[in-house]
Design a protein around this motif. Structure first.
Motif, PDB file in Angstrom:
ATOM      1  N   GLU A  40       0.682  -1.236  -0.086  1.00  0.00           N
ATOM      2  CA  GLU A  40      -0.234  -0.409   0.147  1.00  0.00           C
ATOM      3  C   GLU A  40       1.048   0.846   0.251  1.00  0.00           C
ATOM      4  O   GLU A  40       0.450   2.547  -0.063  1.00  0.00           O
ATOM      5  CB  GLU A  40      -0.490  -0.109   1.116  1.00  0.00           C
ATOM      6  CG  GLU A  40      -1.559  -0.969   1.622  1.00  0.00           C
ATOM      7  CD  GLU A  40      -3.187  -0.511   1.828  1.00  0.00           C
ATOM      8  OE1 GLU A  40      -3.588   0.551   3.290  1.00  0.00           O
ATOM      9  OE2 GLU A  40      -3.971  -1.799   2.470  1.00  0.00           O
ATOM     10  N   ARG A  43       2.473  10.387  12.417  1.00  0.00           N
ATOM     11  CA  ARG A  43       3.058   8.381  12.604  1.00  0.00           C
ATOM     12  C   ARG A  43       2.048   7.207  12.102  1.00  0.00           C
ATOM     13  O   ARG A  43       1.874   6.446  11.305  1.00  0.00           O
ATOM     14  CB  ARG A  43       4.055   8.779  12.974  1.00  0.00           C
ATOM     15  CG  ARG A  43       5.626   9.439  12.734  1.00  0.00           C
ATOM     16  CD  ARG A  43       6.247   8.763  14.717  1.00  0.00           C
ATOM     17  NE  ARG A  43       5.917   8.259  15.934  1.00  0.00           N
ATOM     18  CZ  ARG A  43       5.745   9.591  16.639  1.00  0.00           C
ATOM     19  NH1 ARG A  43       6.225  10.435  15.805  1.00  0.00           N
ATOM     20  NH2 ARG A  43       5.519   9.797  17.162  1.00  0.00           N
ATOM     21  N   GLU A  44       0.749   8.182  12.707  1.00  0.00           N
ATOM     22  CA  GLU A  44      -0.118   7.293  13.009  1.00  0.00           C
ATOM     23  C   GLU A  44      -0.759   6.671  11.788  1.00  0.00           C
ATOM     24  O   GLU A  44      -1.945   5.931  11.638  1.00  0.00           O
ATOM     25  CB  GLU A  44      -0.768   7.700  14.465  1.00  0.00           C
ATOM     26  CG  GLU A  44      -0.250   7.637  15.803  1.00  0.00           C
ATOM     27  CD  GLU A  44       0.475   6.320  15.166  1.00  0.00           C
ATOM     28  OE1 GLU A  44      -0.448   4.878  15.519  1.00  0.00           O
ATOM     29  OE2 GLU A  44       1.390   5.758  15.757  1.00  0.00           O
ATOM     30  N   LEU A  54       1.777   4.261  10.095  1.00  0.00           N
ATOM     31  CA  LEU A  54       1.809   3.308  10.505  1.00  0.00           C
ATOM     32  C   LEU A  54       0.813   2.066   9.726  1.00  0.00           C
ATOM     33  O   LEU A  54       0.779   1.256   9.078  1.00  0.00           O
ATOM     34  CB  LEU A  54       1.995   3.020  11.956  1.00  0.00           C
ATOM     35  CG  LEU A  54       3.414   3.857  11.941  1.00  0.00           C
ATOM     36  CD1 LEU A  54       3.356   4.166  13.573  1.00  0.00           C
ATOM     37  CD2 LEU A  54       4.566   2.866  11.272  1.00  0.00           C
ATOM     38  N   PRO A  55      -0.735   1.926   9.701  1.00  0.00           N
ATOM     39  CA  PRO A  55      -1.059   0.824   9.086  1.00  0.00           C
ATOM     40  C   PRO A  55      -1.085   0.168   8.320  1.00  0.00           C
ATOM     41  O   PRO A  55      -1.004  -1.261   7.414  1.00  0.00           O
ATOM     42  CB  PRO A  55      -2.475   1.888   9.255  1.00  0.00           C
ATOM     43  CG  PRO A  55      -2.928   2.995   9.730  1.00  0.00           C
ATOM     44  CD  PRO A  55      -1.028   3.070   9.812  1.00  0.00           C
ATOM     45  N   ALA A  56      -0.491   1.393   6.707  1.00  0.00           N
ATOM     46  CA  ALA A  56       0.031   0.797   5.469  1.00  0.00           C
ATOM     47  C   ALA A  56       1.284  -0.043   5.590  1.00  0.00           C
ATOM     48  O   ALA A  56       1.331  -1.125   4.597  1.00  0.00           O
ATOM     49  CB  ALA A  56      -0.349   2.202   4.260  1.00  0.00           C
ATOM     50  N   ARG A  59       2.387  -1.693   7.732  1.00  0.00           N
ATOM     51  CA  ARG A  59       2.720  -3.248   9.034  1.00  0.00           C
ATOM     52  C   ARG A  59       1.480  -3.906   8.412  1.00  0.00           C
ATOM     53  O   ARG A  59       2.279  -4.614   8.743  1.00  0.00           O
ATOM     54  CB  ARG A  59       1.796  -2.774  10.895  1.00  0.00           C
ATOM     55  CG  ARG A  59       2.511  -1.908  11.699  1.00  0.00           C
ATOM     56  CD  ARG A  59       1.765  -0.948  12.444  1.00  0.00           C
ATOM     57  NE  ARG A  59       2.457  -0.604  13.200  1.00  0.00           N
ATOM     58  CZ  ARG A  59       2.155   0.787  14.168  1.00  0.00           C
ATOM     59  NH1 ARG A  59       0.685   1.375  14.166  1.00  0.00           N
ATOM     60  NH2 ARG A  59       3.342   1.017  14.889  1.00  0.00           N
ATOM     61  N   LYS A  60       0.966  -3.782   7.177  1.00  0.00           N
ATOM     62  CA  LYS A  60       0.839  -5.082   6.430  1.00  0.00           C
ATOM     63  C   LYS A  60       2.197  -5.598   6.057  1.00  0.00           C
ATOM     64  O   LYS A  60       1.740  -6.823   5.207  1.00  0.00           O
ATOM     65  CB  LYS A  60       0.106  -4.420   5.398  1.00  0.00           C
ATOM     66  CG  LYS A  60      -1.405  -3.640   5.653  1.00  0.00           C
ATOM     67  CD  LYS A  60      -2.860  -3.226   4.751  1.00  0.00           C
ATOM     68  CE  LYS A  60      -3.647  -2.544   6.090  1.00  0.00           C
ATOM     69  NZ  LYS A  60      -4.846  -2.213   5.056  1.00  0.00           N
ATOM     70  N   ALA A  80       7.667  -0.504   8.693  1.00  0.00           N
ATOM     71  CA  ALA A  80       6.643   0.386  10.128  1.00  0.00           C
ATOM     72  C   ALA A  80       7.607   0.337  11.336  1.00  0.00           C
ATOM     73  O   ALA A  80       8.088   1.387  12.074  1.00  0.00           O
ATOM     74  CB  ALA A  80       6.222  -0.817  10.430  1.00  0.00           C
TER      75      ALA A  80
END
Length: 383
Positions: free
Chosen positions: A203, A241-242, A245-247, A249-250, A256
């Motif tokens: 992503e 950062r937040e 990070l979700p993109a 951490r995949k 990440a």
């Protein structure tokens, strides 16, 4: 002696002043910012073509004293598997090696070199309007002062006041990606050795390099709607950062962890570009750098293209029989190359085509690579 005003004391403007000075012109730089620092949170890479341009105007030492070299690149997929590794640019020549450095440091270094050469750099001079007459151009500044010259160069960046004066309908557009930048000395990565790592995430596109003193420089490009102005103006590093990070951490990559280890040194911006065909010139007023041909950062060529502009403009003014011919020759030589870069970089940002290995390295195949070397050669005629 022809006098030239350069509006904008950033990378494009100061490099242009150095080139014009070497070509024998009287040049003065007017910068709106009160000092040399600009975009201190962001970094960039200078590619071999940009370093070649600097070498032609005797400015290599001012830049190689900053940042660190990059001589190779590797590419990882979203599982962390290495897909490719190769030399980067003209890695064998110390003067032409890619260089990673902070934008503010580069601005300061170039301006210090201009001052050393006796070039006038005026800070705190915010342009308000431009007035042309038959023999010259007058710049009007917010403090009521003016400056007049035979030629005025608008090197004042993406939101150029000079462009607004000569082409008010030309505006930057969103290029399809949010771009994050950061630094950290706390990331547990050993990927040094003058190498940049590019990660093809599921992503996000991610890249990082580790400086000789162990600081990790990183960027991420994420396809999404543009961030509203209040998000970029009022957001916090923790919030950015937040957001990112979700993109990351995949994927099973270092991305990440590097971002999570980053403190307050985080910046986010929207990737933007100027559409091909944007007017560059009105009479004796000319745009260059991002003011003329801003591209998304996907190819990493913005600063290097501006440095090419500087050398080729100075040579055009030096070698052409008159100002009008010089500015016409400059535009004829530059427009195909820089607009190709806008297209390639925009396609990468929007995901509208698969990129070649050269494009992934930040050095897309562009028209006239062999011809560029000749055009930048200082002692060769622009013709």
């Amino acid at each position: 002696m022809t006098r030239v005003l350069v509006i904008g004391g950033g990378i494009a403007g100061t490099t242009t002043a150095l080139a014009l000075d070497k070509a024998g012109f009287e040049v003065a730089v007017h910068e709106a910012h009160p000092d040399s620092a600009e975009d201190l949170g962001a970094f960039l890479t200078l590619a071999s073509n940009g370093m070649r341009a600097l070498a032609q105007i005797d400015a290599s030492a001012a830049v190689t004293a900053l940042g660190f070299p990059l001589t190779s690149m590797r590419v990882l997929d979203d599982t962390g598997k290495e897909l490719a590794q190769a030399p980067l640019g003209e890695a064998g020549d110390p003067l032409l090696r890619y260089r990673c450095l902070r934008r503010g440091d580069l601005n300061s270094g170039l301006q210090a070199e201009a001052t050393r050469r006796g070039i006038a750099v005026h800070h705190g001079n915010r342009l308000t309007s431009v007035q042309e007459n038959g023999a010259g151009v007058t710049a009007h500044f917010a403090d009521g002062s003016t400056a007049t010259a035979e030629v005025l160069i608008g090197a004042d960046g993406l939101n150029s006041t000079v462009r607004q004066a000569i082409a008010p309908d030309a505006r930057p557009v969103y290029a399809g990606q949010r771009v994050f930048y950061g630094y950290t000395g706390a990331a547990s990565t050993s990927d040094g050795g003058a190498r940049i790592t590019m990660v093809r995430g599921s992503e996000a596109a991610f890249g990082f390099a580790v400086s000789p003193d162990g600081e990790t420089y990183w960027f991420a490009r994420v396809a999404d709607d543009p961030l509203p102005a209040e998000a970029t103006d009022q957001g916090t590093p923790a919030g950015w950062r937040e957001l990112l990070l979700p993109a990351l951490r995949k994927d099973a990559t270092p991305a990440a962890d590097i971002v999570a280890a980053t403190g307050d040194d985080v910046l986010v911006t929207n990737a933007t570009e100027l559409p091909p065909g944007t007017p560059w010139r009105s009479g004796r007023v000319l745009l260059l750098g991002d003011a003329a041909h801003a591209a998304s950062p996907a190819t990493g060529q913005g600063a290097s293209m501006a440095m090419e502009d500087a050398v080729i403009l100075a040579k055009s003014l030096r070698d052409a029989p008159d100002t009008d011919s010089a500015l016409s020759v400059y535009e004829e030589l530059r427009r195909p190359r820089v607009e190709h870069n806008i297209t390639v970089s925009g396609n990468i940002s929007r995901g509208t085509h698969s990129t070649s290995p050269a494009a992934r390295s930040g050095a897309p195949a562009r028209p006239g690579e062999d011809e560029l070397v000749r055009l930048l050669e200082w002692d060769a005629s622009i013709r």
